[in-house]
Design an enzyme around this catalytic site. Structure first.
Site, PDB file in Angstrom:
ATOM      1  N   GLU A   1     -14.117  27.268  36.384  1.00 33.27           N
ATOM      2  CA  GLU A   1     -15.422  27.845  36.755  1.00 33.27           C
ATOM      3  C   GLU A   1     -15.260  28.862  37.878  1.00 33.27           C
ATOM      4  OE1 GLU A   1     -18.277  27.197  40.087  1.00 33.27           O
ATOM      5  OE2 GLU A   1     -18.026  25.246  39.096  1.00 33.27           O
ATOM      6  N   HIS A   2     -14.487  28.508  38.916  1.00 36.86           N
ATOM      7  CA  HIS A   2     -14.234  29.434  40.022  1.00 36.86           C
ATOM      8  C   HIS A   2     -13.532  30.688  39.526  1.00 36.86           C
ATOM      9  CE1 HIS A   2     -14.764  27.413  44.123  1.00 36.86           C
ATOM     10  NE2 HIS A   2     -15.390  26.632  43.258  1.00 36.86           N
TER      11      HIS A   2
ATOM     12  N   HIS B   1     -13.595  22.554  37.049  1.00 31.04           N
ATOM     13  CA  HIS B   1     -14.130  23.197  38.259  1.00 31.04           C
ATOM     14  C   HIS B   1     -13.275  24.401  38.649  1.00 31.04           C
ATOM     15  CE1 HIS B   1     -14.158  23.462  42.758  1.00 31.04           C
ATOM     16  NE2 HIS B   1     -15.459  23.507  42.545  1.00 31.04           N
TER      17      HIS B   1
ATOM     18  N   GLU C   1     -12.005  23.767  49.849  1.00 36.05           N
ATOM     19  CA  GLU C   1     -13.246  23.134  49.395  1.00 36.05           C
ATOM     20  C   GLU C   1     -13.085  21.617  49.338  1.00 36.05           C
ATOM     21  OE1 GLU C   1     -15.949  23.017  45.341  1.00 36.05           O
ATOM     22  OE2 GLU C   1     -15.033  24.936  45.918  1.00 36.05           O
TER      23      GLU C   1
END
Length: 423
Positions: A67-68, A64, A139
């Site tokens: 991906e960011h 993740h 997040e």
């Protein structure tokens, strides 16, 4: 170039393999919107693997995080660059997949070039890595304050004992602090290679021009092609980690989920498992859809609110079913759901209801083929299963009432867990 025709659906699939990148084109003549989806077969589960003769453990949340990070470019953020070319873009990381996408009505090749550029040419200097840790930390805090997400992740922790699916996709505050530029480079080099990628293109797309563009574009790239990593997984038993998990939050309405875990046998083929999963989805519809008398009964009794839902998730290594939502009466809802499942397991389903549902399911699928986003995501989801979604009508037609009655038997009490969030 390979072409598969589906005359009954008025559809076709074109497959090309420029420099070992698996590309699937689904032409939609006359459609204004074009949709591109680049999937990488790596997700949050992939934290332990062997590659180039060495065993590696990487921090939770790294897929993740990467991906960011790939959206950050030296010339600016990819979101801004796509917007300047009248395209909308997004990305997501699941337990098993990372995907990058855009949709547009113009500047198709420019946007396709941008998509491939930022995924195939990573840019993450150490200062960008450190900055992103703060973004993802926030997040994670937001996810911890989301009762529906917390209930879901607690359920997975109740269902699974060892498998990394029980861990948070974004990782933890502690794990993201362990992520460095070096470990990101290692993870990227191991997993971001053509044999683990699928590019899905849907819309009014000319396949010859697209093939020429991709071949020319990829020839100019330093293409990462090494041995694919061997994923290492702990043994996952059939029993659950905990039959019940409760958690307190400052919320007005409790959140409830009932889950069932299923670890498939390696002796069952992927084709057989897809049929079994489809049959189980039909069984869940017969039990819990808004058309059923049971749904009306529990709704009128105040056991559920409009957000009630159910789903079955099937991955190669595991499967699980989830049922629930917000409720003021979690204990009564649990009893009603378990009794409904048990009754179906003992008495079966009505043939007439089954035949009506099959027709409605087929109709819904056919209508969805007008959505370029739906088609692209279906092709990406089923790529690891070597299954084309345009074969779904034939798969659905092959399922019998007996198949559905057998599938509902997979929901076993001893493999179930409950997650409740309350104040």
């Amino acid at each position: 170039m390979k072409t598969l025709e589906y005359p009954s659906l008025q559809e076709k699939i074109i497959q090309i393999l420029p420099r070992n990148l698996k590309v699937t084109i689904i032409p939609k003549k006359g459609f204004l919107k074009k949709y591109a989806l680049l999937g990488v077969e790596v997700g949050s589960n992939d934290i332990h693997f062997e590659w180039q003769g060495q065993e590696h453990h990487v921090p939770l949340g790294i897929a993740h995080f990467l991906e960011h990070l790939l959206f950050e470019r030296e010339e600016g953020n990819a979101f801004t660059l796509f917007s300047s070319q009248t395209a909308s873009t997004n990305a997501y990381t699941s337990h098993t997949q990372t995907a990058y996408l855009f949709s547009c009505t113009g500047y198709y090749f420019e946007n396709l070039k941008l998509l491939l550029d930022f995924v195939l040419q990573p840019y993450f200097p150490s200062q960008i890595v450190e900055k992103e840790k703060g973004v993802i930390s926030e997040e994670i805090k937001m996810e911890e304050d989301n009762p529906s997400w917390k209930c879901y992740t607690n359920l997975l922790q109740g269902l699974f004992i060892n498998h990394p699916v029980r861990e948070e996709i974004a990782g933890t505050q502690e794990s993201i602090r362990e992520i460095s530029q070096e470990v990101l480079n290692l993870f990227y080099q191991a997993f971001y290679q053509p044999s683990l990628m699928n590019l899905i293109l849907v819309g009014d797309i000319h396949e010859k021009e697209t093939e020429e563009f991709l071949s020319s574009f990829l020839e100019q790239k330093e293409w990462n092609q090494t041995e694919t990593p061997k994923r290492i997984r702990p043994n996952e038993p059939a029993q659950v980690a905990s039959p019940r998990k409760t958690y307190s939050m400052d919320i007005k309405v409790p959140y409830f989920l009932l889950g069932y875990k299923y670890i498939p046998s390696i002796s069952v083929s992927l084709k057989e498992r897809l049929k079994q999963q489809t049959a189980l989805n039909l069984a869940l519809d017969l039990l819990f859809s808004k058309r059923t008398e049971f749904y009306k009964k529990i709704y009128n009794a105040g056991l559920i609110l409009p957000g009630f839902s159910y789903s079955h998730m099937g991955e190669k290594e595991y499967e699980y079913t989830i049922i629930g939502g917000e409720t003021f009466k979690p204990q009564e809802l649990e009893e009603a759901l378990r009794n409904q499942i048990l009754a179906a397991q003992q008495k079966g389903f009505e043939k007439r209801d089954f035949e009506i549902l099959k027709r409605k399911t087929l109709g819904s699928f056919l209508m969805s083929l007008d959505s370029v986003g739906f088609v692209a995501n279906q092709f990406l989801d089923f790529a690891p299963w070597d299954f084309h979604p345009f074969d779904y009508p034939a798969l659905l037609d092959s399922i019998t009432l007996s198949d559905v009655q057998e599938a509902i038997q997979l929901l076993k009490e001893e493999s179930s867990s409950v997650s409740i969030i309350s104040s």
